[in-house]
Scaffold this active site. Sequence first.
Site, PDB file in Angstrom:
ATOM      1  N   ARG A  66       0.855  -1.197   0.000  1.00 35.69           N
ATOM      2  CA  ARG A  66       0.000   0.000   0.000  1.00 35.69           C
ATOM      3  C   ARG A  66       0.885   1.240   0.000  1.00 35.69           C
ATOM      4  O   ARG A  66       1.665   1.446   0.938  1.00 35.69           O
ATOM      5  CB  ARG A  66      -0.890   0.031   1.251  1.00 35.69           C
ATOM      6  N   GLU A  82       0.607   4.190   0.938  1.00 37.78           N
ATOM      7  CA  GLU A  82      -0.066   5.195   1.768  1.00 37.78           C
ATOM      8  C   GLU A  82       0.956   5.877   2.644  1.00 37.78           C
ATOM      9  O   GLU A  82       1.731   5.204   3.318  1.00 37.78           O
ATOM     10  CB  GLU A  82      -1.081   4.506   2.703  1.00 37.78           C
ATOM     11  N   ARG A  86      -0.353   1.376  13.139  1.00 36.65           N
ATOM     12  CA  ARG A  86      -1.117   0.263  12.569  1.00 36.65           C
ATOM     13  C   ARG A  86      -1.003   0.138  11.059  1.00 36.65           C
ATOM     14  O   ARG A  86      -1.571  -0.760  10.462  1.00 36.65           O
ATOM     15  CB  ARG A  86      -2.585   0.416  12.968  1.00 36.65           C
ATOM     16  N   HIS A  87      -0.314   1.087  10.422  1.00 34.59           N
ATOM     17  CA  HIS A  87      -0.145   1.041   8.970  1.00 34.59           C
ATOM     18  C   HIS A  87       1.311   0.825   8.587  1.00 34.59           C
ATOM     19  O   HIS A  87       2.192   1.463   9.138  1.00 34.59           O
ATOM     20  CB  HIS A  87      -0.586   2.363   8.325  1.00 34.59           C
ATOM     21  N   GLU A  89      -9.632  -2.282  13.287  1.00 34.75           N
ATOM     22  CA  GLU A  89     -10.028  -3.157  12.184  1.00 34.75           C
ATOM     23  C   GLU A  89      -8.898  -4.145  11.884  1.00 34.75           C
ATOM     24  O   GLU A  89      -7.757  -3.750  11.708  1.00 34.75           O
ATOM     25  CB  GLU A  89     -10.292  -2.300  10.946  1.00 34.75           C
ATOM     26  N   SER A 129     -11.538  -6.997   6.570  1.00 32.79           N
ATOM     27  CA  SER A 129     -12.777  -6.573   5.926  1.00 32.79           C
ATOM     28  C   SER A 129     -13.132  -7.558   4.840  1.00 32.79           C
ATOM     29  O   SER A 129     -12.277  -8.300   4.343  1.00 32.79           O
ATOM     30  CB  SER A 129     -12.685  -5.141   5.400  1.00 32.79           C
ATOM     31  N   ARG A 169      -1.786  -7.243  12.012  1.00 32.08           N
ATOM     32  CA  ARG A 169      -2.768  -6.598  12.900  1.00 32.08           C
ATOM     33  C   ARG A 169      -3.411  -7.619  13.834  1.00 32.08           C
ATOM     34  O   ARG A 169      -3.649  -7.332  15.001  1.00 32.08           O
ATOM     35  CB  ARG A 169      -3.847  -5.896  12.080  1.00 32.08           C
TER      36      ARG A 169
HETATM   37  P1  AMO Z   1      -8.610  -3.867   3.214  1.00 28.33           P
HETATM   38  O1  AMO Z   1      -8.034  -2.793   2.374  1.00 28.33           O
HETATM   39  O2  AMO Z   1      -9.565  -3.434   4.305  1.00 28.33           O
HETATM   40  O3  AMO Z   1      -9.453  -4.891   2.331  1.00 28.33           O
HETATM   41  O4  AMO Z   1      -7.454  -4.733   3.838  1.00 28.33           O
HETATM   42  C1  AMO Z   1      -7.726  -5.916   4.560  1.00 28.33           C
HETATM   43  C2  AMO Z   1      -6.981  -5.938   5.877  1.00 28.33           C
HETATM   44  O5  AMO Z   1      -5.584  -5.774   5.645  1.00 28.33           O
HETATM   45  C3  AMO Z   1      -4.996  -5.070   6.714  1.00 28.33           C
HETATM   46  N1  AMO Z   1      -4.349  -3.849   6.207  1.00 28.33           N
HETATM   47  C4  AMO Z   1      -3.167  -3.347   6.636  1.00 28.33           C
HETATM   48  N2  AMO Z   1      -2.290  -3.796   7.552  1.00 28.33           N
HETATM   49  C5  AMO Z   1      -1.174  -3.068   7.756  1.00 28.33           C
HETATM   50  N3  AMO Z   1      -0.874  -1.938   7.093  1.00 28.33           N
HETATM   51  C6  AMO Z   1      -1.718  -1.448   6.155  1.00 28.33           C
HETATM   52  N4  AMO Z   1      -1.405  -0.334   5.496  1.00 28.33           N
HETATM   53  C7  AMO Z   1      -2.931  -2.164   5.888  1.00 28.33           C
HETATM   54  N5  AMO Z   1      -3.961  -1.988   5.050  1.00 28.33           N
HETATM   55  C8  AMO Z   1      -4.816  -3.005   5.252  1.00 28.33           C
HETATM   56  C9  AMO Z   1      -6.110  -4.720   7.677  1.00 28.33           C
HETATM   57  C10 AMO Z   1      -7.339  -4.792   6.813  1.00 28.33           C
HETATM   58  O6  AMO Z   1      -8.487  -5.084   7.560  1.00 28.33           O
HETATM   59  N6  AMO Z   1      -9.647  -6.728  -0.770  1.00 28.33           N
HETATM   60  C11 AMO Z   1     -10.099  -6.337   0.542  1.00 28.33           C
HETATM   61  C12 AMO Z   1     -10.424  -7.532   1.430  1.00 28.33           C
HETATM   62  C13 AMO Z   1     -11.626  -8.340   0.968  1.00 28.33           C
HETATM   63  O7  AMO Z   1     -12.705  -7.744   0.807  1.00 28.33           O
HETATM   64  O8  AMO Z   1     -11.486  -9.550   0.770  1.00 28.33           O
HETATM   65  C14 AMO Z   1      -9.008  -5.487   1.195  1.00 28.33           C
HETATM   66  O9  AMO Z   1      -7.888  -5.453   0.792  1.00 28.33           O
HETATM   67  O10 AMO Z   1      -6.151  -5.716   8.687  1.00 28.33           O
END
Ligand code: AMO
Length: 434
Positions: free
Chosen positions: A212, A214, A220-221, A357, A360, A408
């Site tokens: 990602r 971001e 948490r990211h 979270e 999802s 997470r």
């Molecule tokens: P989403 O974007 O919510 O959903 O990501 C799913 C889970 O991945 C983890 N996560 C992260 N962990 C650490 N750093 C990050 N930057 C980060 N971003 C996300 C979280 C999050 O809940 N395709 C959908 C999933 C689906 O619908 O099957 C998706 O990627 O725990």
Amino acid sequence: MPLIRDSSSVRVEDGTATVRGWVQDVRNMGGISFLTLRDRFGTIQVTMPKKKIDPELFGLLTKLPRETVVSVTGDVKESSQTALGLEIIPTSAEIYSEAAVPLPMGVVDKVNVEMDTRLNHRFMDLRKPEVRAIFELKSIMVGLIEEAVRDCGFTQVFTPKISAAGAEGGAELFKIQYFDRPAYLAQSPQLYKQILMSTGLDRIYEIAPAFRAERSNTNRHVTEFISFDGEMSWIENEEQVMAMIEEIIDRVLRGMKERGAKQLAVLGKDIAVPSRPYPVLTYSECLRIVNEAGLPLKEGDDLGTEGEKIVGDHMAAKGADLYFIAEYPEEAKPFYIMEKDGTPYSFSFDLDYRGQEISSGGQREHRYDKLVARMEKKGLDPADFEFYLDAFKYGMPPHGGWGIGVERLLVKMLDLPNIREAILFPRDPSRLSP
Ligand code: AMO
């Protein structure tokens, strides 16, 4: 002779042992010196009564810099003074690798070292048993996830992490140079796991990195994490997906307590196993809870870190560590989520663990025309997704799935303060090395 430990770094034969490891500490007390050697199983004491040891060997072992890697052979003696109940009286030694002085950070010193310093010297940080225990637990956890999901009939798949098309919207992707054209690192296996639903591989999972782009500097990211994704066909609603991940997580929590008992003891942690079924709140209920707590979010807004925390506190008061938040507004969810027709909502959910979270998912839109319409509504050009849409044109069963952030999940399970604690070599906007 009792076997000291089941380790490749310890050999015992006829009262003689060879121990190998890092020099944790040397204490010289006049007539007697002690050397503490450490390996992954713990420490062992090498005891050196000056008069009984060859002077050259004594001189060598008592002057070793901390963290030097050595092999020591000697007689095994029972000892009530050491944790192991044993000590080694050395007869020979070999230095494999002498550590430079000073060390970039301490291993056993009880001084607080900044996270950045620890991560800059992660190899050294990982010599601490309580840091290593986290990664042993991560390995145990992934093993348990795999057992649980395979027992539920899921096939493991591996989908590409380099892709031509923008995945789920395009905004958060790392662009890379792929020979003479641009490509992107996968933000999730979303499109591929859905394509596979059209093949008859009707339950699949993947545990792999997700990227990602971001610029979020939070605890948490990260920009690279491990995502545990599942996708299953023939579902009638998103609740079946929720029940599946509840089943998996429950097995994982129970398994961790059992198989991770040693490492949990090192960390001084226990894992609570919440009762089932996990409560389900709707997004609208969460909005009410958040509003009542004074956070002015309105319909359609993301709950955000603060909102999630308020809901987490609310659920903690009810004794719920893990709970689903369901029925998000369709506008807050990606194009692939199925709309709840005739309402502004969708067949989607998040799973939150004590105010954060961790997953999802939802039921997907498997009907070609509606999927294309949803893409257009989200401002995406269906032409960019031909490879994905094709799989919906020629027979696609109803399906749904989830993505769980492995780190997470672990961080919440162990109540760690920062996601970086659960990643060997974390990547974030300011960290690309080591
Ligand atoms: P989403 O974007 O919510 O959903 O990501 C799913 C889970 O991945 C983890 N996560 C992260 N962990 C650490 N750093 C990050 N930057 C980060 N971003 C996300 C979280 C999050 O809940 N395709 C959908 C999933 C689906 O619908 O099957 C998706 O990627 O725990």
